[in-house]
Design a protein around this motif. Structure first.
Motif, short mmCIF file in Angstrom:
data_model
loop_
_atom_site.label_atom_id
_atom_site.label_comp_id
_atom_site.label_asym_id
_atom_site.label_seq_id
_atom_site.Cartn_x
_atom_site.Cartn_y
_atom_site.Cartn_z
N GLY A 126 0.82 -1.20 0.00
CA GLY A 126 0.00 0.00 0.00
C GLY A 126 0.86 1.25 0.00
N VAL A 127 0.32 2.34 -0.55
CA VAL A 127 0.97 3.66 -0.49
C VAL A 127 -0.05 4.60 0.15
N ARG A 128 0.37 5.20 1.26
CA ARG A 128 -0.54 6.05 2.03
C ARG A 128 0.02 7.47 2.13
N LEU A 129 -0.85 8.46 1.97
CA LEU A 129 -0.45 9.86 2.10
C LEU A 129 -0.75 10.33 3.53
N ALA A 130 0.26 10.89 4.18
CA ALA A 130 0.09 11.41 5.54
C ALA A 130 0.71 12.80 5.60
N VAL A 158 4.36 4.94 3.73
CA VAL A 158 3.72 6.19 4.12
C VAL A 158 4.54 7.36 3.59
N ILE A 159 3.87 8.22 2.80
CA ILE A 159 4.52 9.38 2.19
C ILE A 159 4.05 10.65 2.90
N THR A 160 4.99 11.53 3.23
CA THR A 160 4.64 12.79 3.86
C THR A 160 5.36 13.93 3.15
N TYR A 161 5.06 15.16 3.57
CA TYR A 161 5.73 16.34 3.03
C TYR A 161 6.61 16.92 4.13
N ASP A 162 7.86 17.20 3.77
CA ASP A 162 8.83 17.71 4.74
C ASP A 162 8.98 19.22 4.55
N TYR A 163 8.60 19.99 5.56
CA TYR A 163 8.69 21.44 5.46
C TYR A 163 10.15 21.89 5.31
N ALA A 164 11.07 21.22 5.97
CA ALA A 164 12.47 21.64 5.96
C ALA A 164 13.08 21.54 4.56
N THR A 165 12.80 20.44 3.87
CA THR A 165 13.38 20.23 2.53
C THR A 165 12.44 20.69 1.42
N LYS A 166 11.20 21.02 1.80
CA LYS A 166 10.16 21.38 0.82
C LYS A 166 10.01 20.31 -0.25
N ALA A 167 9.98 19.04 0.21
CA ALA A 167 9.89 17.91 -0.72
C ALA A 167 9.17 16.75 -0.04
N LEU A 168 8.79 15.79 -0.86
CA LEU A 168 8.16 14.57 -0.35
C LEU A 168 9.19 13.73 0.38
N VAL A 213 -3.60 6.21 -9.56
CA VAL A 213 -4.64 6.45 -8.56
C VAL A 213 -4.37 7.76 -7.86
N SER A 214 -5.39 8.58 -7.69
CA SER A 214 -5.30 9.81 -6.91
C SER A 214 -5.90 9.55 -5.53
N ILE A 215 -5.17 9.89 -4.48
CA ILE A 215 -5.69 9.67 -3.12
C ILE A 215 -5.55 10.95 -2.31
N ALA A 216 -6.39 11.06 -1.29
CA ALA A 216 -6.38 12.22 -0.39
C ALA A 216 -5.58 11.89 0.85
N ASN A 217 -5.37 12.89 1.68
CA ASN A 217 -4.63 12.70 2.92
C ASN A 217 -5.29 11.62 3.79
N GLY A 218 -4.49 10.66 4.26
CA GLY A 218 -5.00 9.58 5.09
C GLY A 218 -5.47 8.36 4.33
N GLU A 219 -5.60 8.47 3.02
CA GLU A 219 -6.05 7.34 2.21
C GLU A 219 -4.87 6.48 1.76
N THR A 220 -5.19 5.22 1.37
CA THR A 220 -4.15 4.28 0.94
C THR A 220 -4.57 3.65 -0.38
N ALA A 221 -3.63 3.58 -1.32
CA ALA A 221 -3.84 2.87 -2.58
C ALA A 221 -3.00 1.59 -2.55
#
Length: 234
Positions: A144-148, A219-229, A171-179
């Protein structure tokens, strides 16, 4: 005075026959009690049947995703046996002829792209007059790939879209969803955002084939420090 009872010859014969019959009935009952209900059968018990947890932090799943189906097929037993049970109809004990069998346990694999898929196959033996208490842990065979997204994300970005692809399906997913995907292909993912200054930005990365392991939620997140996934460690 002594009371004497005289039996006729025919009466004595009936009494002896009756006594012999009672003895035979008692002997037969004892023999039946010592034998299994059917001489060449045993039993399989699948009371301890569980799914293996996905390799990640706590992931909530719908109850029906873990409902397991059971198939049993004979390997060296005559006549051949094929049994199928739905999740709500699996007996606590299954009577089978002595011999070797193949066992398959799985959830609804028609939803491969939507849910974690659990599958297990194994071989087991049945001995006459015995119960095989089989413990089976059924592993997750896809990933699974999950956006957090981090807290406060919406304060910096007005809109976003997150897309995951294995080259065959996107597949397009929203925050908290898993594909969910099979383990055969590299997985790419892209986050496109529009910030509060109306600037549009896109960041893409991939989970390579050598990183992919069945039974894992990435689980994929966004890092404010690096401004990247950023891919969190499973």
């Amino acid at each position: 005075m002594t009371l004497k009872i005289k039996y006729k010859h025919t009466d004595m014969k009936r009494i002896w026959l009756y006594t012999i019959c009672l003895g035979l009935v008692g002997l037969f009952a004892c023999q039946q009690e010592d034998l299994p209900s059917v001489g060449e059968t045993g039993f399989l018990s699948l009371e301890n049947m569980t799914v293996e947890m996905a390799n990640t932090e706590s992931i909530s799943t719908r109850a029906e995703e873990n409902e397991l189906y059971v198939e049993i097929s004979s390997q060296d037993v005559t006549p051949e046996v094929t049994l199928k049970y739905n999740p709500d109809s699996i007996p606590s004990k299954i009577e089978l002829g002595a011999g070797r069998y193949a066992l398959k346990i799985y959830n609804d694999t028609t939803l491969l792209d939507e849910i974690p898929v659990f599958y297990k196959d194994t071989i087991f033996d049945i001995e006459a007059g015995k119960v095989n208490y089989l413990s089976v842990e059924v592993p997750m065979i896809n990933i699974g790939v999950r956006l957090a997204l981090p807290e406060g994300f919406s304060n910096w970005f007005k809109t976003y879209s997150f897309n995951v692809s294995d080259g065959n399906r996107s597949v397009s997913i929203a925050n908290g969803e898993t594909a969910y995907f099979s383990i055969d292909q590299e997985i790419s993912y892209t986050l496109s955002v529009t910030n509060t200054d109306n600037e549009q930005k896109t960041d893409s990365k991939a989970i390579t084939k050598d990183q992919i392991a069945a039974g894992t939620i990435y689980v994929i997140t966004y890092d404010y420090a690096t401004k990247a996934l950023r891919l969190l460690e499973p």
